[in-house]
Each structure stands twice: as C-alpha cells, then as structure tokens.
Design a protein around this motif. Structure first.
Motif, PDB file in Angstrom:
ATOM      1  N   MET A 148       0.528  -1.575  -0.306  1.00 52.65           N
ATOM      2  CA  MET A 148       0.093  -0.654  -0.028  1.00 52.65           C
ATOM      3  C   MET A 148       1.136   1.148  -0.296  1.00 52.65           C
ATOM      4  N   ASN A 149       0.503   2.589  -0.782  1.00 52.37           N
ATOM      5  CA  ASN A 149       1.327   3.896  -0.853  1.00 52.37           C
ATOM      6  C   ASN A 149       0.838   4.177   0.770  1.00 52.37           C
ATOM      7  N   ILE A 150       1.984   4.906   1.454  1.00 43.07           N
ATOM      8  CA  ILE A 150       2.190   5.486   2.481  1.00 43.07           C
ATOM      9  C   ILE A 150       1.643   6.488   2.287  1.00 43.07           C
ATOM     10  N   ARG A 151       0.953   7.277   1.604  1.00 43.60           N
ATOM     11  CA  ARG A 151       0.000   8.347   1.693  1.00 43.60           C
ATOM     12  C   ARG A 151      -1.220   8.043   1.650  1.00 43.60           C
ATOM     13  N   ASP A 152      -1.618   6.953   1.154  1.00 41.60           N
ATOM     14  CA  ASP A 152      -3.135   6.303   1.118  1.00 41.60           C
ATOM     15  C   ASP A 152      -3.234   5.628   3.164  1.00 41.60           C
ATOM     16  N   TYR A 153      -2.070   4.883   2.764  1.00 39.27           N
ATOM     17  CA  TYR A 153      -2.312   4.322   4.829  1.00 39.27           C
ATOM     18  C   TYR A 153      -2.436   4.850   5.885  1.00 39.27           C
ATOM     19  N   MET A 154      -1.842   6.635   5.695  1.00 34.49           N
ATOM     20  CA  MET A 154      -1.686   7.847   6.694  1.00 34.49           C
ATOM     21  C   MET A 154      -2.670   8.715   6.697  1.00 34.49           C
ATOM     22  N   LYS A 155      -4.086   8.032   5.720  1.00 31.45           N
ATOM     23  CA  LYS A 155      -5.301   8.419   6.012  1.00 31.45           C
ATOM     24  C   LYS A 155      -6.013   8.044   6.514  1.00 31.45           C
ATOM     25  N   ASP A 156      -5.800   7.203   7.214  1.00 30.54           N
ATOM     26  CA  ASP A 156      -6.829   6.286   8.206  1.00 30.54           C
ATOM     27  C   ASP A 156      -6.663   5.634   8.807  1.00 30.54           C
ATOM     28  N   HIS A 157      -4.854   5.814   9.265  1.00 32.70           N
ATOM     29  CA  HIS A 157      -4.373   5.165  10.621  1.00 32.70           C
ATOM     30  C   HIS A 157      -3.370   6.219  10.871  1.00 32.70           C
ATOM     31  N   PHE A 158      -2.942   5.858  12.232  1.00 36.35           N
ATOM     32  CA  PHE A 158      -1.616   6.411  12.891  1.00 36.35           C
ATOM     33  C   PHE A 158      -0.490   5.153  12.506  1.00 36.35           C
ATOM     34  N   LEU A 159       0.757   6.235  11.973  1.00 39.93           N
ATOM     35  CA  LEU A 159       1.550   5.916  11.630  1.00 39.93           C
ATOM     36  C   LEU A 159       2.834   5.498  12.178  1.00 39.93           C
ATOM     37  N   PHE A 160       3.324   4.619  12.624  1.00 36.65           N
ATOM     38  CA  PHE A 160       4.509   4.088  14.087  1.00 36.65           C
ATOM     39  C   PHE A 160       5.821   4.292  13.732  1.00 36.65           C
ATOM     40  N   LEU A 161       6.579   5.242  13.852  1.00 41.52           N
ATOM     41  CA  LEU A 161       7.956   4.640  12.941  1.00 41.52           C
ATOM     42  C   LEU A 161       8.716   4.442  14.650  1.00 41.52           C
ATOM     43  N   ASP A 162      10.316   4.219  13.712  1.00 41.74           N
ATOM     44  CA  ASP A 162      11.204   3.185  15.160  1.00 41.74           C
ATOM     45  C   ASP A 162      11.418   3.967  16.062  1.00 41.74           C
ATOM     46  N   GLY A 163      12.555   4.024  16.927  1.00 44.37           N
ATOM     47  CA  GLY A 163      13.379   4.786  18.152  1.00 44.37           C
ATOM     48  C   GLY A 163      14.583   4.925  17.762  1.00 44.37           C
ATOM     49  N   GLY A 164      15.549   4.808  18.712  1.00 52.30           N
ATOM     50  CA  GLY A 164      16.433   5.475  18.720  1.00 52.30           C
ATOM     51  C   GLY A 164      17.785   4.324  18.359  1.00 52.30           C
ATOM     52  N   MET A 165      18.753   5.194  17.354  1.00 49.34           N
ATOM     53  CA  MET A 165      19.060   3.866  16.776  1.00 49.34           C
ATOM     54  C   MET A 165      21.354   3.658  17.848  1.00 49.34           C
ATOM     55  N   GLY A 166      22.107   5.176  18.021  1.00 48.12           N
ATOM     56  CA  GLY A 166      22.845   5.311  18.799  1.00 48.12           C
ATOM     57  C   GLY A 166      23.301   4.848  19.831  1.00 48.12           C
ATOM     58  N   THR A 167      22.277   4.263  20.587  1.00 48.61           N
ATOM     59  CA  THR A 167      22.465   3.610  22.018  1.00 48.61           C
ATOM     60  C   THR A 167      22.708   2.327  21.505  1.00 48.61           C
ATOM     61  N   LEU A 168      21.869   1.370  20.720  1.00 47.59           N
ATOM     62  CA  LEU A 168      21.712  -0.020  20.763  1.00 47.59           C
ATOM     63  C   LEU A 168      23.089  -0.100  19.864  1.00 47.59           C
ATOM     64  N   LEU A 169      23.471   0.396  19.285  1.00 48.31           N
ATOM     65  CA  LEU A 169      24.815  -0.197  17.907  1.00 48.31           C
ATOM     66  C   LEU A 169      25.920   0.913  19.351  1.00 48.31           C
ATOM     67  N   GLN A 170      25.606   1.163  20.310  1.00 44.48           N
ATOM     68  CA  GLN A 170      26.613   1.295  20.985  1.00 44.48           C
ATOM     69  C   GLN A 170      26.410  -0.234  22.107  1.00 44.48           C
ATOM     70  N   GLU A 171      25.990   0.041  21.759  1.00 46.53           N
ATOM     71  CA  GLU A 171      25.446  -2.019  22.562  1.00 46.53           C
ATOM     72  C   GLU A 171      25.971  -2.661  22.178  1.00 46.53           C
ATOM     73  N   ALA A 172      25.785  -2.732  21.128  1.00 48.01           N
ATOM     74  CA  ALA A 172      25.945  -3.700  19.853  1.00 48.01           C
ATOM     75  C   ALA A 172      27.699  -4.149  19.521  1.00 48.01           C
ATOM     76  N   GLY A 173      28.549  -2.639  20.147  1.00 49.37           N
ATOM     77  CA  GLY A 173      30.182  -2.515  20.219  1.00 49.37           C
ATOM     78  C   GLY A 173      30.710  -1.021  19.544  1.00 49.37           C
ATOM     79  N   LEU A 174      29.661  -0.490  18.819  1.00 49.34           N
ATOM     80  CA  LEU A 174      30.023   0.524  18.277  1.00 49.34           C
ATOM     81  C   LEU A 174      30.817   0.977  18.334  1.00 49.34           C
ATOM     82  N   GLN A 175      32.279   2.109  18.219  1.00 46.38           N
ATOM     83  CA  GLN A 175      33.357   2.566  19.492  1.00 46.38           C
ATOM     84  C   GLN A 175      32.678   3.810  19.646  1.00 46.38           C
TER      85      GLN A 175
END
Lengths: 818, 220
Positions: A1-28
């Motif tokens: 489904m096209n995101i423009r159409d989907y947004m018309k009748d639904h909440f759209l949920f985004l993701d969350g933080g990336m940086g901290t999770l990468l650090q936990e995974a070993g990013l220096q």
C-alpha cells in the motif's frame, strides 16, 4: 500500500533510537555508524527488525550521517545502498503483520549556512542531493529529513529531495527548550515554509522528551494542514556509571505520547534513548485512541527564518520604500551597488512598524536576478521581517524565491496566461503567498464586477498548479481619482466582494489613489481607512507617513484587534509633540552645554562641525539640510564634514576619544553625506558622491572576523573614498577581480587569525601578478609591521585612522601624477 | 541531579566520561570587561562612564540581550596519560609545548564547550550596519557573556576539586599559543556539540555561534 494512502486512516508508527543500540552492539566512540551497514549488516538488520517486530510501520535507514562531507561518492553510494537493503531485509524478516515502509534517513550536514556560518546554501542542496539520489536508486518508500535545527538547512535538504524524487517526504526539526530552532524559527514559521514546499508530514524530534515538546506540538497542530509527527527523546539524559541513561521509561513515554495522539498527532516514534519497548508501548497505547482527522486550516501565512505572519485578521503593513520607482537616491544606490543603503531602508521601516518589506530592485541597467538574490540574502542577515519579492522578471523571481529563508510573498501575477504559466510553477515549487493583480490581456477593467471575474479566473488557474486560494491575495488595483473620480469606488467594491464573496485576502498599493492631487496624504490615508473597513487585509504603504500609521492604529483599536488599546496607547505616547513654532532651520542653538567633546586645540568651528564631533546624528542631518540652501553640496563636505572628522580622528589618534565615539561621529557624518547625496541626486550632479579614489576592502579567505574591517570601511567612506566592500571570507581571486574591475589603486586586507595570514599572503601575491599598480595595506589583531613586511604588504595600518592617512597619501600622489 | 553533583561524579570517574550538559542562569555582567571587549581600554573607562549617550546605549544593549541568550556548557572528563616525549595524550593530535607545561603534574582534564547561543549573532547582524556603535557594544557584551559563563563553570570545577584537595590549572583553549585550532575538528564532536549545543565549525575551524568557547582545564 502507498504510504500516503495508508496515513489517511491510520496512525503511522516510526522507529526509535539507533545510536545507543549500536553502542551496545559494540560501536566504538568515534566510529562512523554508517560504515556498519557494510561491516556489520547483521547487527543493523537485527536492530531494525526488532523495531518492525515492536510495531513500527516506518524504519529509517541507518544513514543519519551519510553525506558527501564525511564520505567520498563511491563509499557514500555503497553505504546508502547497503543501508536501504538492510532495512528491507529487516522488514522481510519481521514477524509483524502491520504495513511496513522503509525511509531514507537524512540528518543535518553539520555546517551552518551563510550568513551566520560559512557554508553556501547551494552547496548544501548539492550535498543533500547526492544522498537522496543514492537512496532513491536503492528503492525507499519515502524520505525522512530529521533533527534539523536551522530553517535554511531544512530548506536546502527539502529542496534536494523535491528536485530528485516524487516520493513522499517527512520533515522533522529539533527544537530547543525555548520552543524555537537553534537559529530562531518558531514552529509556525516552519509549518509555513514546509507546507509551501509540499512536505507530506512535518513535526519535531530529538532534543527533548515528549512532555517538554507539548508546546511545540500544539503549535504545529494549530497551524499545520498536513499530518504532524513526533519522535521525542526518552526524556532528558544523564550519566550513570559512565553510560548515558534517560529519565522517561516506556510506560510514562507512551502515556505522554498517547496524550498528544489524542490531540491530533498522527505519526509517532522515538529518538535518543528509546528502544523497541518504547515503540511497543506507544503502539499498545494507541489502540484505545481514534486518530484525529487532519483538517485544512485555511491559514494564509508568510514567514521569515524566525516567525510567521498571518493574513486575514489584523491588517498587515508592507513597507514600500525598497523600490527605485521615482526615487533618485535609491536608483543611485542600485547603480553603485550600495547595498547598505537598502539595508538601512529596511531597518528604518521595521522601526516604523511594518510587518513585511516589499523588495523591488528593478532598474533597466542592472542585473536584476543577481541583485535581487543578493538583496534577499543581505536583508535576511539584518532583518527578521518576511519579504515580498517584487519583480516582473521571472528569472529574478526564481533566484529570490530559491534563496529566501522562509515562505516569501510573491509580487505578482495577474490574469494574463503568460504570467500565470511562469510564476505559478515557481510558487508550486518554492512555496509562496502570491499577490494577484486583477488585470489581464484586456487591461484593467473599470468595474468591480469585471475585476472580481478576473480574480475568479486566477483562482481556478492557480488550483491547476496545486495552489490553494488561501495562498493568493488579490490586489484589485487602486487608480488615481484625479483621472477618474469613480476609480476609488470601483476599487473599494472589488475589495469588499473579493474578501466577503470569494473569501480571499486583498492588498492594495494605497498611495496611487491620490496621484496628481495636492496634499496627497489626506486622500491616501482616508482611502486606506475606507478600504480597511471594506475588508482590506494588507497594504503596501509608506510607513513614514504619520497619517497612514494613525489610520492603522485607530482602525485596530476600533475593530477590537487591540486588546485594551495597548498598542494604540503605546503608539500615541511616542508620537512627536506637535510643533508649535518650527525653529528656523540652521538657526543658532541655545548656548551652553555645547562644549566640544574633544580637548584638541583646533575645536569645531561651526554648529554642524560640533554636531558631528559630538555624534549627534539627527541634528547633523537637519543642519546639513539647512546648509544646503546656501552652500554647494561638495563645499559642505570639504569645509564642514571633513574638518569635523579630522578633529575627531586626531583626538582618536591622541587617545582623547575612544572607538565608540569615533563611530558615533562617523555615523553623524554619514547622515550629512546622505543629505548631500540626496541633494546631488536631485540636482542631477551625477554620481560624483565620492571625490576620492576607489578602495577595495575585504576580510581574507577563511576568516570571518569583520568588526575591524567594517569600522575601517565606515571611516574611509566618511573621508570620501569609494569603498567597495567585498565582505568576509573572500576568496583570493575575488579580491583581485574587483581591484582589476575598478582599477583600484589601493586595497585593504584584514585578518584576525594567524591561520588565515597565509590567505592574505596569497592574495597579495596574486595582486602583484594581476594588478601590479595596486598598493596593499593590511590590518587585524595578529598583524605587526614585521608580519606585514614578511608577506609583502606595502603598509601595516594599526587602526582606521592610519588606514585613512595612508589612503589619503595614495590619493594625493594619484592626483599629482594626473 | 544538580550541576555540582554531576560534576562531582564526572570528576571522580577513573575513565573518560560521556559528555554532559549544564544550563546556567545569566551570570552577572562584568562591566569593565564588557567595555574592554568593546575597545574602551580600562584606563579610559572612568572617563567613558560620564558619557550619557554611552550609558543609554549600554542600557539598550542589555535590554536587547535580556531574553536573547542562553547559557549552556557541555563537558567531559578524561584521564591523562603521556607519550614518550612527555606530551599529554588526547583523542586529538597535538604537540603543544605550552599545553604540556600547563598540564604538567595533572592526572585528568576537563574538556568543555560553552556557548551563549546564536541570538547574539542575530542582534549583532541587525545593528552592526545600522548602528555600528551598538554593534560594537553587542560584540563586546557577547564576548563578556561567554567568558563569564566559562568563569562560572570553571569556578564550579575548581570548588569541587578543592573538596578532595585537588587543584585546577588555568583553562587553555584550542587556537591559543601553539595548540592548533584544527583540534576543534575532534574536540567538538567529542562533546556532540553540534547536536547538543548547536555549535558548528567553519572550514577554517571557527565556531558558530561566534560567542562560543572551547577549553581544557587540567586537574592535579
């Protein structure tokens, strides 16, 4: 489904933080996370999958810092392509059953754009475009511009997206605790600009937790007609055992975000410190909430880089003074590239109380696109008022709209197809609030009915380009009643009908109505009052006219637009006292208290000289004006202004006065020069405003310190030198080109930092090769005589007065040899 | 946690800390410094004080800046080690004799960036052409404000060090003496200064907002 159409009748949920999770995974620390798209794709996919599993509809590619400043083209393409592939793979692996989309994430370049920083707007557009092209080629569903803390940078990124793809684009800004972007923009200003450029969703992310962003979000919801997004941090960060932790946890986070979903937010996720648990909690919370429909707010907005101005309520005053028509002094400024004069007009009108400035720099013999571009940039460096770009040249209009930081007012289109077909596409691309004149191929109709008919035609045509009538403002044209006494009636009727029947805003160039009549102010201001009564939303007018300002303030008070009449009272209290008996111009002022500020032997010998020495700007102006009745302009310069400046200059050299006093005297002298210039422009004595040689001045490449340079420039101008100021951070060749163009005999270069002295040396080297006639003087905090000698300068000048003395030497030699 | 508690914890840590951010109230204005930064030398100031025009301009400058400034500091603490030539080791390359001398005997250092925000730059732009004298006073006031902010932060560091019998050295900035200004390219990212403080760097390593300072404080 096209995101423009989907947004018309639904909440759209985004993701969350990336940086901290990468650090936990070993990013220096110090390691660039974008490289992990290639080196650790499994980690990226794992994290992104966990967001899809938690219910995110949209996951952002791991490309926040993927830009051409950090990576070369080849690596950039590789990283962006891998990042998009990873996000796709995460979506594929996820067990979540919701609609899933992949967004190309675009973060700021980390460069501050001119005029406050050193990075070119167009370079930023080109830099963002690289990332956009690679991302689009890799196959994303939308583009997500985020964490932008400057409105101009946001515009550059959005323009880069719009010029390279038709995909949906979301734009999210990072607000400070004061509810503004770092460079000052309010949410309403961002809404105006971003909706004008057709962003699909807009809002806020990062910097604060959901509770601290409530005010910002509410302002978005009040102004925006597109879906509003929110991606806040998990509250505020603090350190615990050497790690950053945030103080809001999933239950409170989802509670706070849920409240904002109830208020109308349609798109939600998390930023720094949030994890899949936060997203899961928000998705869960939203199940009991019905999405609030996104409604058209029908607001007519223009904006600057700080604030928005709303049309349709309290009348809006648009200052008309930046316009060469019929103004010899202004024409002279345009021909001489004298941008400071134009900036001065802008600031004076702002002080007089206008909310917008009309900018017209059209003159047959100048390069209007280039000048309008420059004027827009320079004006936006000194004033935060929104601008109305006033030109008939579509090339100039595009140059101005593109460079404008905000949503500009566009002056103008009319009912002619050839005009609409070139201007409306520009407005559709860059955004704009458009003045539409009710005339067409058949000219200006006599009757209100016919003008309204043209307005209706323009509304339809604008709609073809996706421009709503809320972004139009009709000017039904004020014609002089000295030619036709029914003219004003037709205009007022047209104003009334367009405003009340078509429900569109109206504007007029008011002063035309009285053309050809004596005491024009009486007619003009009364006409203004009558038009306001008929529903006029804005006027292009002269803010220096007290009669006009009287009408404006009285109208607002009488129409319940001025709470407790406070604005009116303030206005009235600051009105000049009625002049009982005008003192004879130039008459001797009262004796006493007029002791010269200087202690030098040679004191000022006239009232004008005293006024200059004491830095009395207004008095200097009026005394000069009076003196012009008896003396020739240049004689006043020679026998009054220059001697007065010499007194202050000598005292400065003897350390009897200090820099602020020297500047005050210089400013006062400038007002004398202004009067002289006006007189000479009127008497067609030509452009011989300066009687001395050209002087090119610049702060060298890489250096942005220009306080000292500006002071030297001001004082030099006072002494009659034709100063061409190239500004700061000026490339070596630019200096040379200007010296060659003017065949300038003298160049002044300024540098404050040791690191930029090499640029000074290089400039001198090029000057010796290409402009061997030019003498070079140098100055600035790090320079000394020895340093100046070492880099091959002709003279080291320690301050403004030394520069003047040196320039005078050169000028004298030149005159002798001629 | 209040500022001092944050600082105390960071200064007690035995490894490099994460960057932290502190907000300050407007420090009181040091008029002597303000005027000095505005090109009125200290020995002229008594004379200048008699000038009513200057006084009213100063009042205007204060009211213009009243709500236009914010006072923020970002900092982290690093333990110091030394290379074979005796230079302190930082995450950035440098071989500054003066910094080496400054830090001699220290075992950790506070790296910080302070800014009063971009509002002051907008004001300076607004006035420097229309009213150069006001432009100059605003430049001077901005310089005084950010220095006073550094002083306030530095003073707190000093007090906390004193609690455990430690002392601090004079703060030392990139670009001062033989410490190259280019270290800013690493210094500011360490503090995540662009995102958290709004400080960006130009090609020639100058900071915007212009009234921003970075510095190192040695602790011994």
């Amino acid at each position: 489904m096209n995101i423009r159409d989907y947004m018309k009748d639904h909440f759209l949920f985004l993701d969350g933080g990336m940086g901290t999770l990468l650090q936990e995974a070993g990013l220096q620390p110090g390691e660039l996370p974008e490289r992990w798209n290639v080196t650790h794709p499994e980690e990226i996919i794992r994290i992104q999958k966990s967001y899809y599993d938690a219910g995110s509809n949209v996951v952002l590619s791991n490309t926040f810092g993927a830009n051409g400043l950090k990576f070369d083209d080849e690596e950039l393409e590789q990283l962006v392509t891998a990042a998009v592939k990873n996000a796709r793979e995460a979506a594929r692996q996820s067990t979540g059953t919701q609609e899933k989309f992949v967004a190309l994430d675009i973060g700021p370049l980390g460069k501050l754009l001119k005029p406050y920083g050193d990075y070119e707007f167009e370079d930023a557009v080109a830099m963002y475009a690289k990332t956009v092209k690679f991302g689009v080629a890799a196959g994303v569903d939308l583009v997500f511009i985020e964490t932008m803390n400057d409105s101009y940078d946001t515009k550059a990124a959005l323009l880069a997206v719009k010029e390279n793809t038709d995909l949906p684009v979301f734009v999210s800004n990072a607000y400070g605790a004061d509810g503004k972007l770092m460079t000052g923009a309010s949410p309403a200003a961002m809404v105006a600009m971003l909706e004008g450029m057709h962003a699909d969703a807009i809002g806020a992310n990062c910097s604060l937790g959901p509770d601290q962003l409530v005010g910002v979000v509410e302002e978005y919801l009040e102004y925006a007609s597109v879906p509003v997004l929110l991606k806040p941090n998990a509250g505020l960060p603090r350190a615990e055992n050497g790690k950053t932790v945030y103080d809001v946890f999933p239950p409170e986070f989802s509670e706070s975000v849920g409240k904002l979903l109830e208020k109308g937010v349609r798109i939600a996720g998390g930023c720094c410190g949030t994890t899949p648990d936060y997203i899961r909690a928000v998705v869960e919370k939203s199940k009991s909430i019905t999405p609030v429909p996104v409604t058209e707010k029908n607001l007519s907005l223009v904006s600057s880089y700080t604030h928005a101005v709303k049309f349709g309520e309290s009348p809006i005053l648009i200052g008309e003074r930046i316009n060469p028509t019929g103004k010899k002094r202004f024409q002279q400024a345009l021909r001489e590239n004298d941008i400071d004069y134009i900036l001065g007009e802008a600031l004076k009108q702002q002080d007089a109380g206008v909310q917008l400035l009309d900018v017209n720099v059209g003159l047959p013999e100048i390069d209007e696109p280039a000048f309008l571009l420059r004027a827009v940039r320079e004006l936006q460096a000194v004033t935060d008022l929104p601008l109305q770009l006033d030109t008939t040249d579509p090339v100039a209009m595009e140059a101005g709209l593109r460079a404008y930081n905000g949503k500009a007012m566009v002056n103008s289109v009319n009912g002619k197809e050839e005009v609409m077909s070139v201007i409306f596409p520009l407005v559709a691309k860059y955004g704009g609030f458009v003045v539409a004149l009710t005339l067409d191929e058949g000219g200006i109709p006599d009757t209100a009915e016919e003008r309204v008919a043209i307005a209706e035609k323009i509304i339809k045509r604008a709609a073809d380009y996706g421009i709503d009538k809320k972004d139009l403002i009709f000017d039904p044209l004020a014609m002089t009643i000295s030619a036709d006494t029914t003219a004003a009636l037709a205009t007022m009727q047209a104003v009334h009908r367009i405003r009340h029947d078509l429900k569109v805003n109206t504007s007029l160039g008011i002063s035309n109505v009285s053309f050809g009549l004596p005491s024009r102010n009486i007619i003009t201001s009364t006409f203004f009052a009558l038009c306001l009564q008929d529903g006029l939303s804005a006027a292009i007018m002269n803010p220096y006219s007290q009669e006009m300002m009287n009408v404006y303030h009285a109208f607002r008070a009488l129409h319940n637009m001025d709470e407790n009449c406070m604005d009116y009272i303030t206005y009235a209290q600051n009105l000049p006292a009625p002049t009982m008996t005008a003192p004879a111009a130039g008459a001797a002022p009262a004796a006493g208290g007029e002791a010269a500020a200087s202690g030098s032997g040679e004191g000022p010998s006239s009232e004008l000289q005293k006024a200059i020495v004491r830095g009395l700007k207004e008095k200097t102006g009026s005394l000069t004006k009076a003196m012009l009745a008896e003396k020739k302009p240049l004689e006043i310069i020679q026998s009054e202004v220059i001697p007065a400046l010499n007194i202050v200059g000598a005292d400065f050299e003897k350390k009897k006065v200090y820099l602020p006093q020297l500047l005050m005297a210089a400013e006062a002298a400038k007002s004398a020069f202004e009067e002289v210039k006006v007189a000479m422009a009127a008497s067609d004595e030509g452009n011989s405003g300066s009687s001395r040689c050209p002087f090119v001045i610049a702060t060298v490449h890489g250096d942005i310190h220009d306080i000292g340079k500006n002071i030297v420039k001001l004082i030099l101008e006072n002494y009659g030198f034709a100063v061409s100021d190239l500004g700061k951070d000026v490339p070596e060749q630019t200096v040379v080109d200007e010296v060659v163009r003017l065949h300038a005999p003298i160049v002044g270069l300024s540098a404050l930092m040791t690191t930029t002295v090499p640029a000074m040396e290089e400039t001198i080297k090029l000057l010796r090769e290409q402009a061997p006639w030019a003498k070079v003087c140098v100055g600035g905090a790090v320079l000394t005589q020895e340093y100046a000698d070492a880099i091959g300068a002709d003279r080291y000048c320690r301050d403004a007065m030394e520069t003047v003395r040196y320039a005078e030497e050169i000028d004298e030699e030149l005159k002798k040899s001629n | 946690m209040d500022r001092k508690a944050l600082l105390r914890e960071a200064l007690a840590a035995d490894k490099q800390t994460i960057p932290q951010y502190l907000d300050y109230e407007s420090p009181s204005v040091n008029v002597t410094e303000w005027l000095r930064y505005s090109c009125i030398p200290v020995y002229e100031q008594e004379n200048a004080a008699k000038d009513p025009e200057l006084a009213s301009s100063m009042e205007k400058a204060l009211s213009l800046t009243d709500s236009a400034l914010s006072f923020r500091v970002g900092f982290l603490v690093v333990p110091l080690s030394w290379d074979e030539d005796g230079f302190p080791v930082f995450p950035f390359e440098q071989r500054s004799e003066k910094l080496k001398k400054n830090l001699l005997g220290c075992d950790k250092a506070v790296l910080f960036a302070a800014t009063i925000g971009s509002g002051i730059d907008r004001l300076i732009r607004r006035f420097e052409k229309a009213d150069p004298k006001m432009g100059l006073l605003l430049q001077g006031l901005g310089a005084e404000r950010v220095e006073s902010l550094c002083d306030a932060f530095n003073e707190e560091v000093k007090e906390i060090c004193k609690e455990t019998g430690r002392e601090t050295r004079m703060r030392f900035s990139p670009g001062y003496g033989d410490l190259p200004i280019e270290v800013q390219k690493v210094f500011l990212p360490l503090l995540d200064a662009e995102r958290r403080l709004g400080i960006t760097l130009s090609e020639s390593c100058l900071m915007a907002p212009s009234k921003s300072v970075t510095a190192i404080i040695g602790v011994c």
